[in-house]
Design a protein around this motif. Structure first.
Motif, short mmCIF file in Angstrom:
data_model
loop_
_atom_site.label_atom_id
_atom_site.label_comp_id
_atom_site.label_asym_id
_atom_site.label_seq_id
_atom_site.Cartn_x
_atom_site.Cartn_y
_atom_site.Cartn_z
N GLU A 233 0.86 -1.18 0.00
CA GLU A 233 0.00 0.00 0.00
C GLU A 233 0.89 1.23 0.00
O GLU A 233 1.75 1.38 0.87
CB GLU A 233 -0.89 -0.02 1.23
CG GLU A 233 -1.88 1.10 1.28
CD GLU A 233 -2.78 1.00 2.48
OE1 GLU A 233 -3.21 2.06 2.95
OE2 GLU A 233 -3.04 -0.12 2.94
N THR A 234 0.71 2.11 -0.98
CA THR A 234 1.57 3.28 -1.13
C THR A 234 0.74 4.53 -1.36
O THR A 234 -0.39 4.46 -1.81
CB THR A 234 2.53 3.12 -2.31
OG1 THR A 234 1.77 2.95 -3.51
CG2 THR A 234 3.46 1.95 -2.14
N ASN A 235 1.35 5.67 -1.06
CA ASN A 235 0.78 6.95 -1.46
C ASN A 235 1.66 7.51 -2.57
O ASN A 235 2.61 6.85 -3.01
CB ASN A 235 0.65 7.91 -0.27
CG ASN A 235 1.97 8.20 0.40
OD1 ASN A 235 3.03 8.03 -0.18
ND2 ASN A 235 1.90 8.63 1.64
N ASP B 54 5.47 7.76 -1.69
CA ASP B 54 6.15 6.46 -1.69
C ASP B 54 6.49 6.03 -3.10
O ASP B 54 7.59 5.53 -3.37
CB ASP B 54 5.27 5.40 -1.03
CG ASP B 54 5.01 5.65 0.43
OD1 ASP B 54 5.86 6.32 1.08
OD2 ASP B 54 3.96 5.21 0.93
N ARG B 55 5.54 6.21 -4.01
CA ARG B 55 5.78 5.83 -5.41
C ARG B 55 6.85 6.72 -6.04
O ARG B 55 7.65 6.25 -6.86
CB ARG B 55 4.48 5.87 -6.19
CG ARG B 55 3.50 4.81 -5.73
CD ARG B 55 2.28 4.72 -6.61
NE ARG B 55 1.48 5.94 -6.62
CZ ARG B 55 0.46 6.18 -5.83
NH1 ARG B 55 0.10 5.30 -4.92
NH2 ARG B 55 -0.22 7.30 -5.93
#
Length: 83
Positions: free
Chosen positions: A33-35, A38-39
């Motif tokens: 799970e990333t925002n 983070d990406r």
């Protein structure tokens, strides 16, 4: 006096809470799970690794580092948008 019925706090919480429908969340192809930040960080790390690989193996063969930068930017845009 009437004896009051006591319930544990966790049971009360589950009775009063509404069930969340998590099927509406956006799911990308990354296994975590990333925002967006983070990406972006993952994209920068991949870009640095790509440039180091390029400097070591492909630039001595005559290929410019600008090709690696173009690939890195395209990959970062894809990863941030779809990841």
């Amino acid at each position: 006096m009437a004896k009051e019925k006591t319930t544990p706090l966790a049971a009360t919480q589950f009775e009063n809470s509404q069930e969340l429908d998590i099927s509406d969340e956006k799911h990308g192809f990354l296994p975590i799970e990333t925002n967006w930040f983070d990406r972006l960080f993952i994209s920068v790390v991949i870009w640095v690794a790509l440039c180091l690989f390029w400097f070591r193996f492909l630039e001595p063969a005559g290929l410019s580092i600008w090709i690696a930068n173009a690939i890195g930017i395209a990959l970062a845009a894809f990863l941030i948008r779809k990841g």
